[in-house]
Write a protein that holds these residues in place. Structure first.
Motif, PDB file in Angstrom:
ATOM      1  N   HIS A 438       0.858  -1.194   0.000  1.00  0.00           N
ATOM      2  CA  HIS A 438       0.000   0.000   0.000  1.00  0.00           C
ATOM      3  C   HIS A 438       0.894   1.244   0.000  1.00  0.00           C
ATOM      4  CE1 HIS A 438      -3.838  -2.078   0.477  1.00  0.00           C
ATOM      5  NE2 HIS A 438      -3.213  -2.903   1.324  1.00  0.00           N
ATOM      6  N   THR A 439       1.336   1.623  -1.172  1.00  0.00           N
ATOM      7  CA  THR A 439       2.280   2.725  -1.306  1.00  0.00           C
ATOM      8  C   THR A 439       1.715   4.026  -0.749  1.00  0.00           C
ATOM      9  OG1 THR A 439       3.104   1.678  -3.317  1.00  0.00           O
ATOM     10  CG2 THR A 439       3.741   3.959  -2.937  1.00  0.00           C
ATOM     11  N   ASP A 440       0.415   4.236  -0.905  1.00  0.00           N
ATOM     12  CA  ASP A 440      -0.169   5.487  -0.436  1.00  0.00           C
ATOM     13  C   ASP A 440      -0.038   5.636   1.077  1.00  0.00           C
ATOM     14  OD1 ASP A 440      -1.791   3.284  -0.170  1.00  0.00           O
ATOM     15  OD2 ASP A 440      -3.668   4.404  -0.362  1.00  0.00           O
ATOM     16  N   VAL A 441      -0.107   4.523   1.801  1.00  0.00           N
ATOM     17  CA  VAL A 441       0.047   4.588   3.260  1.00  0.00           C
ATOM     18  C   VAL A 441       1.486   4.943   3.626  1.00  0.00           C
ATOM     19  CG1 VAL A 441      -0.200   3.321   5.419  1.00  0.00           C
ATOM     20  CG2 VAL A 441      -1.804   2.911   3.536  1.00  0.00           C
ATOM     21  N   TYR A 442       2.459   4.318   2.934  1.00  0.00           N
ATOM     22  CA  TYR A 442       3.858   4.664   3.202  1.00  0.00           C
ATOM     23  C   TYR A 442       4.111   6.140   2.902  1.00  0.00           C
ATOM     24  CZ  TYR A 442       4.767  -0.390   3.309  1.00  0.00           C
ATOM     25  OH  TYR A 442       4.758  -1.720   3.616  1.00  0.00           O
ATOM     26  N   ALA A 443       3.513   6.643   1.826  1.00  0.00           N
ATOM     27  CA  ALA A 443       3.692   8.052   1.470  1.00  0.00           C
ATOM     28  C   ALA A 443       3.137   8.965   2.552  1.00  0.00           C
ATOM     29  CB  ALA A 443       3.013   8.342   0.131  1.00  0.00           C
ATOM     30  N   ALA A 444       1.989   8.573   3.124  1.00  0.00           N
ATOM     31  CA  ALA A 444       1.403   9.380   4.192  1.00  0.00           C
ATOM     32  C   ALA A 444       2.235   9.314   5.470  1.00  0.00           C
ATOM     33  CB  ALA A 444      -0.026   8.909   4.463  1.00  0.00           C
ATOM     34  N   LEU A 445       2.907   8.200   5.707  1.00  0.00           N
ATOM     35  CA  LEU A 445       3.663   8.020   6.947  1.00  0.00           C
ATOM     36  C   LEU A 445       5.049   8.663   6.904  1.00  0.00           C
ATOM     37  CD1 LEU A 445       2.944   4.272   7.883  1.00  0.00           C
ATOM     38  CD2 LEU A 445       2.173   6.316   9.097  1.00  0.00           C
ATOM     39  N   LEU A 446       5.648   8.790   5.713  1.00  0.00           N
ATOM     40  CA  LEU A 446       7.056   9.166   5.635  1.00  0.00           C
ATOM     41  C   LEU A 446       7.351  10.501   6.314  1.00  0.00           C
ATOM     42  CD1 LEU A 446       9.915   8.682   4.668  1.00  0.00           C
ATOM     43  CD2 LEU A 446       9.292   9.727   2.465  1.00  0.00           C
ATOM     44  N   THR A 475       9.947   3.101   5.334  1.00  0.00           N
ATOM     45  CA  THR A 475       8.837   3.816   4.691  1.00  0.00           C
ATOM     46  C   THR A 475       9.274   4.497   3.405  1.00  0.00           C
ATOM     47  OG1 THR A 475       9.302   5.704   6.147  1.00  0.00           O
ATOM     48  CG2 THR A 475       7.544   4.204   6.822  1.00  0.00           C
ATOM     49  N   ALA A 476      10.555   4.886   3.301  1.00  0.00           N
ATOM     50  CA  ALA A 476      11.038   5.513   2.068  1.00  0.00           C
ATOM     51  C   ALA A 476      11.258   4.480   0.972  1.00  0.00           C
ATOM     52  CB  ALA A 476      12.334   6.279   2.347  1.00  0.00           C
ATOM     53  N   PHE A 477      11.964   3.392   1.273  1.00  0.00           N
ATOM     54  CA  PHE A 477      12.279   2.394   0.250  1.00  0.00           C
ATOM     55  C   PHE A 477      11.038   1.643  -0.210  1.00  0.00           C
ATOM     56  CE2 PHE A 477      16.557   3.293   1.374  1.00  0.00           C
ATOM     57  CZ  PHE A 477      17.349   2.879   0.311  1.00  0.00           C
ATOM     58  N   ALA A 478      10.041   1.536   0.660  1.00  0.00           N
ATOM     59  CA  ALA A 478       8.816   0.840   0.267  1.00  0.00           C
ATOM     60  C   ALA A 478       8.075   1.584  -0.832  1.00  0.00           C
ATOM     61  CB  ALA A 478       7.905   0.662   1.478  1.00  0.00           C
ATOM     62  N   GLN A 479       8.343   2.884  -0.985  1.00  0.00           N
ATOM     63  CA  GLN A 479       7.691   3.654  -2.041  1.00  0.00           C
ATOM     64  C   GLN A 479       8.465   3.603  -3.358  1.00  0.00           C
ATOM     65  OE1 GLN A 479       6.228   7.642  -0.571  1.00  0.00           O
ATOM     66  NE2 GLN A 479       7.311   6.981   1.279  1.00  0.00           N
ATOM     67  N   ILE A 480       9.745   3.302  -3.281  1.00  0.00           N
ATOM     68  CA  ILE A 480      10.577   3.286  -4.490  1.00  0.00           C
ATOM     69  C   ILE A 480      10.509   1.945  -5.193  1.00  0.00           C
ATOM     70  CG2 ILE A 480      12.969   3.450  -5.299  1.00  0.00           C
ATOM     71  CD1 ILE A 480      13.427   5.537  -3.122  1.00  0.00           C
ATOM     72  N   ALA A 481      10.502   0.855  -4.420  1.00  0.00           N
ATOM     73  CA  ALA A 481      10.453  -0.495  -4.995  1.00  0.00           C
ATOM     74  C   ALA A 481       9.755  -1.400  -3.996  1.00  0.00           C
ATOM     75  CB  ALA A 481      11.860  -0.996  -5.299  1.00  0.00           C
ATOM     76  N   PRO A 482       9.137  -2.483  -4.464  1.00  0.00           N
ATOM     77  CA  PRO A 482       8.492  -3.412  -3.534  1.00  0.00           C
ATOM     78  C   PRO A 482       9.511  -3.968  -2.537  1.00  0.00           C
ATOM     79  CG  PRO A 482       7.849  -3.882  -5.800  1.00  0.00           C
ATOM     80  CD  PRO A 482       8.952  -2.889  -5.874  1.00  0.00           C
ATOM     81  N   VAL A 483       9.141  -4.001  -1.257  1.00  0.00           N
ATOM     82  CA  VAL A 483      10.033  -4.492  -0.212  1.00  0.00           C
ATOM     83  C   VAL A 483       9.300  -5.535   0.619  1.00  0.00           C
ATOM     84  CG1 VAL A 483      11.319  -2.331  -0.081  1.00  0.00           C
ATOM     85  CG2 VAL A 483       9.332  -2.673   1.398  1.00  0.00           C
ATOM     86  N   THR A 484      10.111  -6.345   1.297  1.00  0.00           N
ATOM     87  CA  THR A 484       9.575  -7.321   2.244  1.00  0.00           C
ATOM     88  C   THR A 484      10.237  -7.087   3.591  1.00  0.00           C
ATOM     89  OG1 THR A 484      11.299  -8.969   1.808  1.00  0.00           O
ATOM     90  CG2 THR A 484       9.382  -8.968   0.323  1.00  0.00           C
ATOM     91  N   TRP A 485       9.886  -7.944   4.548  1.00  0.00           N
ATOM     92  CA  TRP A 485      10.491  -7.812   5.864  1.00  0.00           C
ATOM     93  C   TRP A 485      12.005  -8.016   5.820  1.00  0.00           C
ATOM     94  CZ3 TRP A 485      13.199 -11.943   7.785  1.00  0.00           C
ATOM     95  CH2 TRP A 485      12.994 -13.187   7.174  1.00  0.00           C
ATOM     96  N   ARG A 486      12.521  -8.567   4.715  1.00  0.00           N
ATOM     97  CA  ARG A 486      13.957  -8.784   4.602  1.00  0.00           C
ATOM     98  C   ARG A 486      14.745  -7.470   4.485  1.00  0.00           C
ATOM     99  NH1 ARG A 486      15.898 -13.672   4.383  1.00  0.00           N
ATOM    100  NH2 ARG A 486      14.491 -15.435   4.047  1.00  0.00           N
ATOM    101  N   LEU A 487      14.057  -6.378   4.159  1.00  0.00           N
ATOM    102  CA  LEU A 487      14.735  -5.083   4.174  1.00  0.00           C
ATOM    103  C   LEU A 487      15.260  -4.777   5.569  1.00  0.00           C
ATOM    104  CD1 LEU A 487      15.453  -2.398   2.695  1.00  0.00           C
ATOM    105  CD2 LEU A 487      13.247  -1.531   3.505  1.00  0.00           C
ATOM    106  N   SER A 488      14.438  -5.053   6.593  1.00  0.00           N
ATOM    107  CA  SER A 488      14.874  -4.850   7.976  1.00  0.00           C
ATOM    108  C   SER A 488      16.018  -5.789   8.324  1.00  0.00           C
ATOM    109  CB  SER A 488      13.700  -5.068   8.934  1.00  0.00           C
ATOM    110  OG  SER A 488      12.673  -4.140   8.681  1.00  0.00           O
ATOM    111  N   GLU A 489      15.934  -7.025   7.819  1.00  0.00           N
ATOM    112  CA  GLU A 489      17.007  -7.983   8.071  1.00  0.00           C
ATOM    113  C   GLU A 489      18.314  -7.493   7.450  1.00  0.00           C
ATOM    114  OE1 GLU A 489      17.588 -12.752   7.413  1.00  0.00           O
ATOM    115  OE2 GLU A 489      17.004 -11.539   5.677  1.00  0.00           O
ATOM    116  N   ALA A 490      18.239  -6.995   6.209  1.00  0.00           N
ATOM    117  CA  ALA A 490      19.441  -6.508   5.531  1.00  0.00           C
ATOM    118  C   ALA A 490      20.043  -5.325   6.278  1.00  0.00           C
ATOM    119  CB  ALA A 490      19.101  -6.108   4.098  1.00  0.00           C
ATOM    120  N   ARG A 491      19.195  -4.400   6.731  1.00  0.00           N
ATOM    121  CA  ARG A 491      19.720  -3.249   7.475  1.00  0.00           C
ATOM    122  C   ARG A 491      20.373  -3.701   8.775  1.00  0.00           C
ATOM    123  NH1 ARG A 491      20.330   1.895   8.608  1.00  0.00           N
ATOM    124  NH2 ARG A 491      19.772   2.672  10.661  1.00  0.00           N
TER     125      ARG A 491
END
Length: 698
Positions: A438-446, A475-491
C-alpha cells in the motif's frame, strides 16, 4: 539533561530537514516518476542537515551548504564511475575518506559539512553500476541541497554573539579594571572566561588559517591573560602608589577602550605604538630610579608592582597589534616581536600550507582521526563489496556515524546502536508485513515519521535515533520499490557489520583517542618551552652593551598549537567509566604561554643588573632557572612513560630574595612560573594506589 534552547534548536533542525526532504522527494517520485532522483533528493537534506552538524546561524549554514554543492556533485560523479569495480571504489573511499576527515584542519564549518559529503560518495559508489542514472542522481542531489539551504534561511536558529563582540566586551571590562577603583577580580576572570574557545559556539570560533582568524584567536588569548593579570594585581597587597604606574595603567585603559570601539564600529584606533612608547618611558624611569644610590632606590614592593603592571601592559600591546591585524588583514606597522606575529606578513596560501603541513604528523589528533576514518570506511567498502551485501552503503554509514575517537566510546555507541536497530527492525518488519504494498500509506507516513525520528532521536540518544531511522528507511524504500520484511534484516546485518568494523578500527588505531596524545603533547610542549627560561635570564642579565636578543620561540608556538588541538579533542571525549584524569591541562597551557611571552618581553623591558651586581644576579638567575627546568622535566616525565630519577625533587623556586633589586622582573616572572609548575606537578602526581594512564607504577 538537554536545555530548553537546545531542544528548540533540535526541533527546528528536524522541521527544516523534514520539509526539504519531503518537498524534494514527493514531486520527483510521484510527479516526475524519477525514483533515483527522488532518493538523492531525500538523502541530501539528511546528509547535509542531520548527519552534518554545520555550526552557525541559518544564513551561515546555507552559505556552507551552497559552497559544498559543487564538491558534492563531483563526489557523486566519482562514486558512480568507480562503482564498476569494488577495489576501485575501495581506493576512492580511502583517499576521499582521509581528505574529507582531514579537512577539520580548516575549522569547524568545513569539519561539520564533511560527513555529509562522505555520504554522497558512499551512496554512489555501490552497485548497480549505472552511469546512465548520473544526471538523475545529480539533479536529485542538487534539488535536496538547494531546498535545505532555503529552509535554513527561512527557519534559522538565533544568531550567537560573534567573537569580535565577545572580545570587545572583554576589553571594556579590562578598561574598567585598569582604571582607578577597578572592578572585583572575579568579575575580571569571568570576563576572560567568555573568550575561552571551548565556551564559544563553534561557528564563532576564529579557527581558520588566515591572518584575521589567527589574529583574533591570539587577541582573545592576550585579552584573557590581561584580565587575569589585572585580577592578580587587584588581589596583591597594595604597594605605595606612584604616578608612573598610575599613568601606565591609564594608558592601558585607554587602549582597551579604543580597541573595543574599533572592533565594534571600525573607527580609527589610537596611533600605533603609543603604548609601547609609554612602556619605554616607564622602563627608563624604572632604570633611573632603581640605579640610584641605595637610599634613593625604589622599595622592592614598588618595583614588583611596577613589574606586574609592565607585564600586563605588554599583554595590552599584544591586543593592540592583533586587533590591528584582524581588522586590516595585516599590521599597519611592523609587528614586534615578529616571532609571535609570524603570520602577519605571510600570504594566505602559505598560511594554509603551514596549517596543513603542521598537522601531517602522527602526533596530530586531526591526522589520527583522518587515518582512522579512512581505514574504517575503506575496510567497510571492501567487506560490503566482497560479500555482496544488499544495501551495503549502510555498512559504511554505520562506520561513519558510530565511530568515535576512543575504543571505549565506540563500543558504547555500537552497543546502543545495535539494540536500537534490532528494535527498529522488528517494528519496520511488522509494518511492511502489515501494510504490504500500500504505497499510499507509506507516502502518508514518511513525513511524520521523519519529523519524529529527527526530533526525538537526538533528544533520546543513539538507540532511539537508530530505531527511528530504520523506520524512515523502511517507509522511504517501500515507495521506491516493492520491499519485504527482509529489508529490515538486511539493514540489521549491515549495521552490525559496520559496527564491528568501526570497533576494530577503534581498537587498532589510537584506541585511547586524545587521552594518551594529550600526555605526550603537553610533555613535548613543556620540554620545548622550558629551555627558554635560562636563555631569557641570560639575555636579561647581559651587561650594558651586551646582546639582549629574544630567544627563538617559534618551535614552542608550533608545539602549543598541537597541544591545544589534543586538549580540545580530549575535552570533547566522553571519559571512560572508572577512569579520571586529575591533570590540570589548562594550567599547562597557561604556563607554556607564560614562558613564551616572558621570553619575548623580558629581554626588551626587564631591568638588567648594574655592573657591580652582575655576578650575584647571574648566579641567582642561573640557580633559579635550572630549578625551573628540572621541575618542568620532572612534570614531563610524569606525563609520559618515563620516570624521574631517584632523589628529592629539584628546587624550582627562589629560596631567598634576589641579590639585587635590578633582578626584580626575573624574580616576579620566575616566582610566578614556580607557583604554576608546583600546582601542575601536584595535579599530575598520582596519589598512593593510583597511577596515571600510560605511566608505569613507581
Amino acid at each position: 539533561m538537554i536545555a530548553g534552547t537546545q531542544r528548540a534548536t533540535i526541533l527546528r533542525r528536524a522541521v527544516r530537514v523534514t520539509v526539504a526532504a519531503s518537498v524534494g522527494f514527493y514531486p520527483l517520485l510521484y510527479g516526475a516518476g524519477l525514483p533515483v532522483a527522488a532518493l538523492y533528493a531525500l538523502f541530501a537534506p539528511i546528509a547535509m542537515g542531520l548527519l552534518s552538524v554545520v555550526p552557525g546561524s541559518g544564513p551561515q549554514r546555507a552559505s556552507v551548504m551552497l559552497r559544498a554543492l559543487p564538491p558534492a556533485l563531483v563526489l557523486a560523479t566519482l562514486g558512480t564511475l568507480l562503482a564498476a569495480d569494488t577495489w576501485a571504489a575501495v581506493g576512492g573511499m580511502l583517499v576521499i575518506g582521509f581528505l574529507l576527515a582531514f579537512v577539520a584542519v580548516a575549522g569547524p564549518r568545513p569539519a561539520g559539512i564533511a560527513p555529509g559529503l562522505q555520504l554522497f560518495y558512499i551512496l554512489a559508489c555501490f552497485p548497480p553500476y549505472a552511469p546512465d542514472t548520473l544526471v538523475e542522481r545529480l539533479a536529485g542531489l542538487t534539488a535536496g541541497a538547494l531546498l535545505l539551504a532555503a529552509c535554513e534561511t527561512l527557519l534559522p536558529d538565533p544568531a550567537a554573539p560573534s567573537y569580535r563582540e565577545r572580545l570587545a566586551a572583554a576589553l571594556d571590562e579590562a578598561a574598567r579594571g585598569a582604571a582607578p577603583g577597578g572592578v572585583p577580580p572575579q568579575r575580571l576572570r569571568d570576563a576572560g572566561s567568555t573568550l575561552r574557545l571551548a565556551d564559544v559556539p563553534p561557528a564563532e570560533r576564529p579557527a581558520g588559517a588566515g591572518r584575521a582568524d589567527r589574529a583574533l584567536e591570539q587577541a582573545g588569548r592576550s585579552a584573557r591573560r590581561l584580565l587575569d593579570q589585572l585580577a592578580t594585581l587587584a588581589e596583591t597587597p597594595s604597594a605605595p602608589a606612584d604616578p608612573e604606574t598610575t599613568a601606565l595603567l591609564g594608558r592601558v585603559a585607554e587602549l582597551c577602550t579604543a580597541c573595543a570601539r574599533f572592533l565594534r564600529t571600525g573607527s580609527r584606533p589610537p596611533p600605533a605604538g603609543e603604548l609601547e612608547k609609554a612602556m619605554r618611558g616607564f622602563q627608563a624611569d624604572r632604570v633611573r630610579l632603581a640605579s640610584g644610590p641605595p637610599g634613593e632606590r625604589l622599595p622592592l614592593d614598588v618595583l614588583r608592582r611596577q613589574s606586574r603592571v609592565l607585564a600586563l601592559a605588554e599583554s595590552a600591546r599584544m591586543v593592540e597589534i592583533t586587533v590591528d591585524i584582524a581588522t586590516h588583514g595585516g599590521p599597519t606597522e611592523p609587528a614586534a616581536p615578529r616571532e609571535l606575529f609570524w603570520y602577519a606578513e605571510l600570504s594566505t596560501p602559505r598560511l594554509w600550507a603551514r596549517r596543513v603541513l603542521g598537522n601531517v604528523t602522527f602526533r596530530s589528533v586531526l591526522f589520527q582521526n583522518a587515518v582512522r576514518t579512512a581505514l574504517g570506511l575503506a575496510a567497510a567498502r571492501a567487506v560490503a563489496g566482497s560479500l555482496d551485501l544488499a544495501h551495503g552503503f549502510w555498512v559504511l554509514l554505520s562506520v561513519l556515524t558510530l565511530g568515535r575517537t576512543t575504543a571505549g566510546a565506540t563500543w558504547r555507541a555500537v552497543r546502543l546502536a545495535v539494540a536500537g536497530n534490532a528494535a527498529g527492525a522488528l517494528v519496520a518488519g511488522a509494518l511492511v508485513i502489515g501494510l504490504g504494498r500500500h504505497t499510499d500509506v507509506y507516502a502518508a507516513l514518511l513525513a511524520p515519521v521523519m519529523l519524529v525520528a529527527f526530533a526525538l532521536g537526538p533528544l533520546l540518544g543513539i538507540a532511539y535515533a537508530q530505531a527511528l531511522f530504520t523506520l524512515v528507511v523502511a517507509t522511504a524504500f517501500a515507495q521506491i520499490a516493492p520491499v519485504t520484511w527482509r529489508l529490515s534484516e538486511a539493514r540489521m546485518i549491515d549495521v552490525v557489520t559496520g559496527s564491528v568494523i568501526g570497533l576494530l578500527c577503534g581498537l587498532l588505531a589510537w584506541p585511547a583517542g586524545a587521552r594518551r596524545e594529550v600526555h605526550r603533547a603537553m610533555a613535548g610542549l613543556l620540554r620545548t618551552c622550558a629551555p627558554l627560561v635560562p636563555v631569557t635570564a641570560q639575555a636579561l642579565l647581559a651587561p650594558p652593551g651586551g646582546s639582549r636578543t629574544a630567544p627563538e620561540t617559534l618551535p614552542g608556538v608550533h608545539r602549543l598549537r598541537l597541544a591545544e588541538a589534543a586538549y580540545a579533542q580530549f575535552r570533547a571525549e566522553t571519559p571512560v567509566d572508572g577512569e579520571s584524569d586529575r591533570a590540570d591541562w589548562h594550567a599547562v597551557l597557561i604556563a607554556a604561554n607564560h614562558m613564551l611571552l616572558g621570553a619575548q618581553w623580558l629581554p626588551r623591558f626587564g631591568l638588567r643588573p648594574a655592573s657591580g651586581a652582575t655576578d650575584a644576579s647571574a648566579a641567582w638567575a642561573r640557580g633559579t632557572a635550572s630549578g625551573l627546568v628540572a621541575r618542568t622535566d620532572r612534570i614531563a616525565r610524569l606525563l609520559t612513560a618515563e620516570r624521574p630519577g631517584p632523589g628529592p625533587a629539584p628546587r624550582s623556586a627562589p629560596d631567598r630574595d634576589p641579590p639585587s633589586p635590578l633582578s626584580v622582573d626575573l624574580e616576579v616572572w620566575m616566582t610566578s612560573l614556580a607557583h604554576q609548575l608546583a600546582r601542575i606537578e601536584y595535579s599530575v602526581t598520582p596519589p598512593p594506589g593510583r597511577e596515571l594512564p600510560g605511566v608505569p607504577p613507581r
